[in-house]
Design an enzyme around this catalytic site. Structure first.
Site, PDB file in Angstrom:
ATOM      1  N   GLU A 142     -75.752  -5.496 -95.329  1.00 24.89           N
ATOM      2  CA  GLU A 142     -76.642  -4.898 -96.052  1.00 24.89           C
ATOM      3  C   GLU A 142     -77.583  -5.169 -96.517  1.00 24.89           C
ATOM      4  OE1 GLU A 142     -72.745  -1.170 -96.658  1.00 24.89           O
ATOM      5  OE2 GLU A 142     -73.595  -2.311 -98.429  1.00 24.89           O
ATOM      6  N   GLU A 311     -70.519   1.670 -90.510  1.00 29.23           N
ATOM      7  CA  GLU A 311     -69.421   1.865 -91.804  1.00 29.23           C
ATOM      8  C   GLU A 311     -70.208   3.336 -91.596  1.00 29.23           C
ATOM      9  OE1 GLU A 311     -70.518   0.255 -95.289  1.00 29.23           O
ATOM     10  OE2 GLU A 311     -70.352  -1.955 -93.984  1.00 29.23           O
TER      11      GLU A 311
END
Length: 663
Positions: A142, A311
Site C-alpha cells: 500500500e 485485500e
C-alpha cells in the site's frame, strides 16, 4: 477466476499451520499471500536470517495444492535497522520525523533505505527463485497509505533538486515555466529549490505540483527497484502491488513495472471516509457499489488487463469511524462484483483475526480461536461459483488525471470542490446505465473507444489538446467537464482564456467563473428541461459551438453553461458546471446516443448490472429485493429474476434488454 487469502503464519504456533492451510484448501482457496510485514521475523538481527518458518509454510501451501504469493517486507523494517539508521525515516512538512512502531514511515529517496531494500529483497527472491509453489510477488504494501507519498527530509530535498535539473534545461526555464516572479520567488540554481514546507501563506502552486510529480516518481522508482530484483531472480513470477482506493498515488506511473495491478477493497470503510455524504444504512452494511467499482475499473484501465483484489474485506474492520457488521451475503457479493468488473482473483484479508497489535479488531475469515466466521462461508461459496472469463470489453473511457487532482487540490476555490466526487458524478451515471467503463490516463490511446468522458482535465498542453482533437476528428464522441483547460502543464493559467488550447475543439471560451455554496439556488436549462448544478460554474462564451444549456439563477442567469461543437467527424460537449445527477444523466445519455453505445434503463442507487465476456451480473447492494426483466434468450447461471437483499444473479447473455420489473 480464483479466491485467495492473506495469511500470517508468524502470528500463530507451528502446531496450527497445517490445520489452517488444510482448511484454506477445503474452502476452495487457491492463492495464499504471506510475508508483507515479516522483515523482523525473517532477519531478527542484521545478517542473521530465519527462513525455516516461511519455508515450512510455503511447502505446506504447495502440499495442499495451492500457490504462495510472497511480499517484499519493506513496509515495516525491524527496530535494529532504524536504530542503526534513523535517517531512513520520513519527515513531515514541519520536519517532525515519522517514528518506528507502525508502518510506512520510511523515505523512498533515502539512499540507505534503498540499499537495505535491495539487500533484503535480493536475499528473499534468491531464496525462493526455484520454489515451484511461489507464483509471484507483491511489492511492499500500500504505497502512499497514511499520507506517505510525500516526505520532506534532506534526502528528498537533494533528490528534488536533481529531479528538477533533469526536468528543465536551465533554472531560467524553471522560473519561466512556474512564473516565479510572483512574490520574488525566483531561483538562482536548482539546489536552492526546497520542498514546499510550511509558510504563512500558501506555497507557489507550480512548486507544489512539481513536488507532487517528483514524489510520485520517487515511489515509482522505489517500486521499480523491487520489480527488477524479483524478475532478475525468476522472470516467470508475476509482479504486482496492492494500491488503495481513492488515494492520490499515481497508479499509472507504476503500471509499466507491474504485470497487473491489485488493490485493497474495504467497502464499509470507504463510505465512511471517502465520500462526502453520510452513508446510508445499506451502505454501512455493503458499501457503495460505484465507489468500489470505480477503483476496480481504474486498476483494470491503468494496465489494460484484468486485476486482482489483493485485500477483500472479510467482515467487520477496525479503522473507520464505525465498525458495522457487513450484511449477510456481502462478502460473496463483493467477490462477484470484483469479478464482473474484471478481477481475476479476490484475496480476502485475512485468514484469522489477529490476537495482538494494531489490527486485533479487524475480522478474518476465521476468528482468533480458529473457528469459522461469517466470511469463511461466503468466501467458500464464492470460490465454488466463480468461473473463468475473458477481460471486460469497455466501449467508453473515463479520463482520470492525477496531476489535475493534485493541482485542483492546492487551489480548490471552494471547500466543496472535490476532484474525486466530481469525477464520480459522471462515473456513477455511466454505471447506473449499465455501461462498461475503462478509467484511463490522459496519455492513453483513445482510438478504440466509442465515447470518452473527461470530467476535469485541468492541466492541458498542446500534446493532450492534439490527442483529444484527433480523437474527435476521427469520429469520436467526447464529453468535457468543469475546470477543463484552465491551466498549462506547469500549473499556470493559459495566456488565452480557458479552455486554452481546447478552445477550437470546444468552440467556446470561459468568460467568467464562480463557486457557490450549497445553500445558494443553482439551476440551469438544458434541452428544454430545468436541472440543478453545484459548486462550480463557468460562464461560457460560444464561438463556433452551439449553446445547449443556460444558467437560470443568480449572476450567471442568461449565460451559457453547456456547449456542443461538431469537429471533423465527431462531436464534443463542454459542460462548464458540476452537474447534478439528473443533468449528468442527460449529458451522458446524449453522448452515448451520439456514439451508438448501448445502455440500459437508469438503475436506482445500490442496484447495478454489468457485463463481462458475454455474461451479465445483477448485484443488489440494498436491503430490499429487486426484480429483473430479462430477454427470453437469457438463462440464469446463478440466482433468479428476483434478486434478494445483498444478493446476486448471473445471466448467460449480454446486458441488452436487462431492466427492472415489479415484484
Amino acid at each position: 477466476m480464483t479466491v485467495g487469502v492473506c495469511y500470517f503464519p508468524e502470528h500463530w504456533s507451528r502446531e496450527r499451520w497445517e490445520t489452517d492451510i488444510s482448511q484454506m484448501a477445503e474452502a476452495g482457496i487457491e492463492y495464499v499471500r504471506m510475508g508483507e510485514f515479516a522483515w523482523g521475523r525473517i532477519e531478527p538481527e542484521r545478517g542473521t536470517f530465519d527462513f525455516a518458518w516461511l519455508d515450512e509454510a510455503v511447502e505446506l501451501i504447495g502440499e495442499f495444492g495451492m500457490k504462495a504469493v510472497l511480499c517484499t517486507p519493506t513496509a515495516t523494517p525491524p527496530k535494529w535497522l532504524v536504530d542503526e539508521h534513523p535517517d531512513v525515516r520520513q519527515r513531515d512538512r514541519d520536519g517532525t520525523p515519522r517514528e518506528w512502531g507502525s508502518r510506512r514511515f520510511t523515505c523512498f529517496n533515502s539512499p540507505t533505505y534503498r540499499s537495505e531494500t535491495e539487500r533484503i529483497v535480493g536475499v528473499l527472491t534468491e531464496r525462493y527463485a526455484d520454489n515451484p509453489h511461489v507464483a509471484g510477488w507483491q511489492t511492499d504494501n500500500e504505497f502512499g497509505c497514511h499520507e506517505t507519498v510525500t516526505c520532506y527530509c534532506e534526502d528528498c530535498g537533494e533528490a528534488f533538486s536533481e529531479w528538477l535539473a533533469d526536468s528543465y534545461e536551465t533554472v531560467a526555464d524553471l522560473n519561466e515555466a512556474w512564473g516565479t516572479a510572483f512574490w520574488s520567488q525566483q531561483y538562482d540554481d536548482f539546489e536552492s529549490v526546497d520542498p514546499p514546507k510550511p509558510t504563512p501563506a500558501a506555497n507557489h502552486p507550480s512548486r507544489v505540483l512539481a513536488y507532487e510529480r517528483f514524489s510520485n516518481d520517487s515511489v515509482a522508482e522505489y517500486n521499480r527497484l523491487h520489480a527488477d530484483l524479483i524478475r532478475e531472480a525468476n522472470d516467470e513470477w508475476f509482479v504486482t502491488h496492492n494500491f488503495m482506493g481513492g488515494f492520490s498515488l499515481d497508479a499509472f506511473r507504476l503500471a509499466d513495472d507491474l504485470d497487473f495491478l491489485s488493490w485493497d477493497s474495504y467497502p464499509t470503510g470507504f463510505v465512511q471516509d471517502r465520500q462526502p455524504d453520510t452513508p446510508t444504512a445499506d451502505e454501512l452494511r455493503a458499501g457503495n457499489p460505484d465507489q468500489v467499482s470505480m477503483n476496480h475499473d481504474l486498476q483494470r484501465g491503468a494496465k489494460g488487463k484484468p486485476f486482482w483484489v489483493m485485500e477483500q474485506q472479510p467482515g467487520d474492520i477496525n479503522w473507520p469511524p464505525q465498525s458495522p457488521q457487513p450484511a449477510d451475503g456481502a462478502m460473496r457479493l463483493w467477490a462477484h462484483h470484483a469479478v464482473a468488473h474484471g478481477a481475476d482473483a479476490v484475496v480476502y484479508f485475512r485468514w484469522r483475526r489477529c490476537r495482538q497489535g494494531q489490527e486485533q479488531y479487524h475480522a478474518g475469515l476465521r476468528r482468533q480461536d480458529g473457528s469459522p466466521d461469517r466470511g469463511y462461508r461466503e468466501a467458500s461459496t464464492a470460490a465454488d461459483e466463480l468461473f473463468d472469463l475473458d477481460s471486460v470489453d469497455a466501449s467508453v473511457a473515463l479520463v482520470h488525471d492525477y496531476e489535475s487532482l493534485w493541482a485542483t487540490r492546492s487551489q480548490p476555490l471552494s471547500p466543496d470542490w472535490d476532484y474525486w466526487n466530481h469525477l464520480r458524478t459522471y462515473y456513477d451515471t455511466l454505471r447506473a446505465r449499465g455501461v462498461q467503463v475503462d478509467i484511463v490516463s490522459p496519455e492513453a490511446s483513445l482510438e478504440r473507444y466509442d465515447a470518452v468522458v473527461a470530467p476535469t482535465l485541468y492541466l492541458v498542453g498542446d500534446e493532450l489538446s492534439t490527442a483529444l482533437t484527433d480523437y474527435v476528428d476521427s469520429g469520436g464522441s467526447l464529453l468535457l467537464g468543469a475546470r477543463t483547460g484552465e491551466k498549462d502543464p506547469y500549473n499556470q493559467l493559459h495566456e488565452s482564456l480557458a479552455p486554452g488550447p481546447l478552445t477550437s475543439l470546444t468552440g467556446a471560451r470561459v468568460a467568467r467563473h464562480e463557486t457557490l455554496p450549497d445553500h445558494i439556488e443553482t439551476r440551469l436549462s438544458y434541452d428544454g428541461a430545468t436541472y440543478e448544478f453545484r459548486t462550480w460554474a463557468s460562464w461560457l462564451a460560444p464561438e463556433d459551438g452551439v449553446p445547449r444549456g443556460e444558467y437560470r439563477t443568480g449572476e450567471a442567469a442568461g449565460n451559457t453553461a453547456i456547449v456542443r461543437n461538431d469537429a471533423g467527424n465527431g462531436t464534443v460537449t463542454y459542460c462548464g458546471c458540476w452537474p447534478g445527477d439528473d443533468l449528468a444523466d442527460a449529458l451522458v445519455t446524449e453522448l452515448l446516443d451520439a456514439a451508438g453505445v448501448e445502455y440500459t434503463e437508469r438503475f436506482p442507487d445500490g442496484v447495478r448490472v454489468m457485463e463481462r465476456d458475454g455474461y451479465t451480473w445483477a448485484l443488489n447492494f440494498t436491503s430490499d429485493p429487486v426484480t429483473l426483466t430479462v430477454p427470453d434468450s437469457a438463462g440464469f447461471l446463478l440466482g433468479e429474476a428476483t434478486v434478494d437483499a445483498f444478493d446476486i444473479a448471473v445471466l448467460d447473455g449480454s446486458i441488452g434488454g436487462v431492466g427492472l420489473g415489479s415484484e
